[in-house]
Design an enzyme around this catalytic site. Structure first.
Site, PDB file in Angstrom:
ATOM      1  N   LYS A 124       0.863  -1.181   0.000  1.00  0.00           N
ATOM      2  CA  LYS A 124       0.000   0.000   0.000  1.00  0.00           C
ATOM      3  C   LYS A 124       0.895   1.225   0.000  1.00  0.00           C
ATOM      4  CE  LYS A 124      -4.490   0.552   0.027  1.00  0.00           C
ATOM      5  NZ  LYS A 124      -5.467  -0.408  -0.518  1.00  0.00           N
TER       6      LYS A 124
HETATM    7  P1  NAD Z   1     -12.852   7.334  -3.362  1.00  0.00           P
HETATM    8  O1  NAD Z   1     -11.867   8.383  -3.031  1.00  0.00           O
HETATM    9  O2  NAD Z   1     -13.271   7.159  -4.781  1.00  0.00           O
HETATM   10  O3  NAD Z   1     -14.168   7.520  -2.487  1.00  0.00           O
HETATM   11  C1  NAD Z   1     -14.156   7.641  -1.091  1.00  0.00           C
HETATM   12  C2  NAD Z   1     -15.507   8.206  -0.669  1.00  0.00           C
HETATM   13  O4  NAD Z   1     -15.601   8.197   0.749  1.00  0.00           O
HETATM   14  C3  NAD Z   1     -15.714   9.655  -1.116  1.00  0.00           C
HETATM   15  O5  NAD Z   1     -17.063   9.810  -1.508  1.00  0.00           O
HETATM   16  C4  NAD Z   1     -15.446  10.439   0.163  1.00  0.00           C
HETATM   17  O6  NAD Z   1     -16.090  11.710   0.183  1.00  0.00           O
HETATM   18  C5  NAD Z   1     -16.045   9.482   1.170  1.00  0.00           C
HETATM   19  N1  NAD Z   1     -15.618   9.736   2.533  1.00  0.00           N
HETATM   20  C6  NAD Z   1     -14.389  10.112   2.991  1.00  0.00           C
HETATM   21  N2  NAD Z   1     -14.443  10.286   4.322  1.00  0.00           N
HETATM   22  C7  NAD Z   1     -15.716  10.003   4.713  1.00  0.00           C
HETATM   23  C8  NAD Z   1     -16.377   9.992   5.955  1.00  0.00           C
HETATM   24  N3  NAD Z   1     -15.735  10.326   7.070  1.00  0.00           N
HETATM   25  N4  NAD Z   1     -17.674   9.637   5.966  1.00  0.00           N
HETATM   26  C9  NAD Z   1     -18.335   9.319   4.835  1.00  0.00           C
HETATM   27  N5  NAD Z   1     -17.755   9.308   3.632  1.00  0.00           N
HETATM   28  C10 NAD Z   1     -16.459   9.641   3.573  1.00  0.00           C
HETATM   29  O7  NAD Z   1     -12.228   5.956  -2.782  1.00  0.00           O
HETATM   30  P2  NAD Z   1     -12.597   4.470  -3.176  1.00  0.00           P
HETATM   31  O8  NAD Z   1     -11.617   3.996  -4.171  1.00  0.00           O
HETATM   32  O9  NAD Z   1     -14.065   4.375  -3.452  1.00  0.00           O
HETATM   33  O10 NAD Z   1     -12.249   3.722  -1.810  1.00  0.00           O
HETATM   34  C11 NAD Z   1     -13.189   3.606  -0.755  1.00  0.00           C
HETATM   35  C12 NAD Z   1     -12.778   2.469   0.167  1.00  0.00           C
HETATM   36  O11 NAD Z   1     -12.705   1.260  -0.592  1.00  0.00           O
HETATM   37  C13 NAD Z   1     -11.401   2.630   0.820  1.00  0.00           C
HETATM   38  O12 NAD Z   1     -11.451   2.037   2.112  1.00  0.00           O
HETATM   39  C14 NAD Z   1     -10.491   1.809  -0.069  1.00  0.00           C
HETATM   40  O13 NAD Z   1      -9.336   1.363   0.594  1.00  0.00           O
HETATM   41  C15 NAD Z   1     -11.432   0.666  -0.412  1.00  0.00           C
HETATM   42  N6  NAD Z   1     -11.068  -0.078  -1.617  1.00  0.00           N
HETATM   43  C16 NAD Z   1     -10.981   0.543  -2.830  1.00  0.00           C
HETATM   44  C17 NAD Z   1     -10.682  -0.212  -3.961  1.00  0.00           C
HETATM   45  C18 NAD Z   1     -10.655   0.403  -5.334  1.00  0.00           C
HETATM   46  O14 NAD Z   1     -10.572  -0.351  -6.313  1.00  0.00           O
HETATM   47  N7  NAD Z   1     -10.751   1.699  -5.482  1.00  0.00           N
HETATM   48  C19 NAD Z   1     -10.429  -1.581  -3.846  1.00  0.00           C
HETATM   49  C20 NAD Z   1     -10.535  -2.190  -2.597  1.00  0.00           C
HETATM   50  C21 NAD Z   1     -10.864  -1.422  -1.483  1.00  0.00           C
END
Ligand code: NAD
Length: 418
Positions: free
Chosen positions: A107
């Site tokens: 990461k």
């Molecule tokens: P992103 O940046 O596209 O979206 C994150 C969202 O969470 C945004 O809408 C943001 O405003 C919101 N957010 C941030 N803080 C918040 C809070 N305190 N309360 C409510 N909403 C909040 O990120 P993503 O890629 O969608 O990732 C989201 C989660 O999924 C993370 O934990 C990431 O590690 C996990 N994840 C992502 C992927 C991927 O392919 N992108 C894969 C596996 C896991």
């Protein structure tokens, strides 16, 4: 290993220790399974648009190198620390092993608020981070992907910076990049669609029909929004969503297409006219069948685990549930937990497909990608459920047991070095 100390790292260690006890892993083998193989901290000075120079701090943690290159996302968020990144890298290791991918976990992160940077500043920061990481990454060494706060464009900048360094195009250095430069069809949607698929499987297990179920999604970014649309396609009514700025609730269901348009225009769910405002803590406790934390770690805690009112807790985010909350959920058998390392594995599985396609310069159709993705998720889900039933352990314990056991066995076969 005090350098990693952080609540999220402690949480990942606590989960590991419980499974290590369960698997009876000898004490001598535990530390090298648990702690990262390598970690880097870099200084990232960039020229800002206002003429000043600002310094950011970037991290990359490669958890283990036993099964192949390391793989994992890059996060841009103000709260990023080395300890948080190390925890996320550890979870990536167990996730890759659970789904049978030939990778160790990794990461990366930069402590910054991407919303407060211009596109030019973001590009300079990404290029600077990549430049500093060049000695430690490679398509056969460590491959990055998007995570919170990063996207396809950030991956494109990374690939370009790395390719300029090598003198030829190296698409396999990152995954989650635009399709036009070697990305995979279906990668952007993979995590959310995978979450939707697994929720559907969990509904089968507990005997609920998707139609008529209500879902609540915390975080309407890449993963949360695609999950919401995917659930809507299965017939689920999405009644609440949120982002970092606030939440929305409509008991009749939110029109996701209109909401998506609103978010594209305003960059937030807040102010959408088709629902009423709700706070994030209230949102997590709404009565629903499906609760999907899709934002940050440590959202389901000792304080609210007894109050959530769902039948399925689908952990789209990494580490959304603390070990203290897990103890409470253990006493609530009516809630079926799809643990993070299984629930959001669709992203890394299609990242693996993208990497394979890049290495072969031979690209697949979206149908091929999705078909292969669902097969892998199906196997991981079935194996986790079977172990959970056989050993009478939670789904989280079962998923971690499968992942950690595979890494422990590989380390035993190879010896002390990797
Ligand atoms: P992103 O940046 O596209 O979206 C994150 C969202 O969470 C945004 O809408 C943001 O405003 C919101 N957010 C941030 N803080 C918040 C809070 N305190 N309360 C409510 N909403 C909040 O990120 P993503 O890629 O969608 O990732 C989201 C989660 O999924 C993370 O934990 C990431 O590690 C996990 N994840 C992502 C992927 C991927 O392919 N992108 C894969 C596996 C896991």
């Amino acid at each position: 290993m005090e350098i990693y100390d952080h609540p999220t790292f402690r949480m990942a260690c606590e989960q590991f220790d419980l499974v290590a006890d369960h698997l009876e892993i000898p004490p001598d083998d535990r530390a090298r399974l648990k702690y990262p193989k390598r970690s880097m901290t870099v200084a990232l000075p960039i020229h800002c648009d206002d003429g000043t120079t600002r310094m950011f701090t970037g991290y990359r943690v490669q958890h283990h190198l036993t099964l192949g290159p390391t793989k994992g996302g890059l996060r841009y968020h103000p709260d990023v620390t080395l300890g948080e990144v190390a925890a996320l890298a550890m979870w990536m290791s167990w996730k890759c092993a659970l789904t049978g991918l030939p990778y160790g976990g990794a990461k990366g992160g930069v402590a910054c608020d991407p919303r407060k940077l211009s596109l030019n500043e973001l590009e300079r920061l990404t290029r600077r981070y990549t430049q500093e990481m060049i000695p430690f990454i490679g398509e056969k060494v460590d491959v990055m992907a998007p995570d919170m706060g990063t996207n396809e464009q950030v991956m494109a900048c990374m690939m370009d910076t790395y390719s300029v360094h090598t003198g030829y195009t190296v698409p396999g250095i990152v995954t989650g990049k635009p399709v036009g430069i070697g990305g995979s069809l279906g990668r952007k949607e993979a995590t959310g669609r995978g979450v939707g698929y697994l929720i559907n499987r969990a509904l089968d297990v507990i005997g609920l029909e998707a139609t008529g179920c209500r879902a609540v999604v915390q975080g309407f970014g890449n993963v949360g929004s695609v999950t919401a649309f995917s659930l809507a396609k299965y017939g689920v009514k999405v009644i609440a969503v949120s982002d970092a700025f606030g939440g929305l609730y409509n008991e009749k269901g939110i029109d996701l297409w209109k909401l998506d348009e609103h978010v594209n225009n305003t960059k937030s769910v807040v102010g959408f006219s088709g629902a009423q405002a709700i706070t994030n803590p209230e949102l997590l406790e709404l009565p629903c069948e499906i609760l999907v934390p899709a934002a940050l770690e440590r959202q389901i805690t000792n304080d609210n685990a007894g109050k959530i009112k769902c039948r399925i807790l689908a952990e789209a985010a990494n580490g959304p549930t603390t070990p203290a909350a897990d103890k409470i959920l253990d006493q609530r058998p009516e809630i079926f937990v799809i643990p993070d390392i299984l629930c959001n594995a669709g992203g890394v599985v299609v990242s693996y497909f993208e990497w394979v396609q890049d290495l072969q310069s031979f690209f697949w159709t979206e149908t091929e990608v999705m078909d292969k993705l669902f097969r892998i998720l199906e196997t991981a889900f079935a194996q986790t459920l079977a172990l959970s039933k056989k050993q009478k352990i939670t789904m989280r314990r079962a998923a971690l047991t499968l992942g950690i056991k595979r890494v422990a066995e590989a380390k035993k076969i190879r010896g002390l070095f990797p």
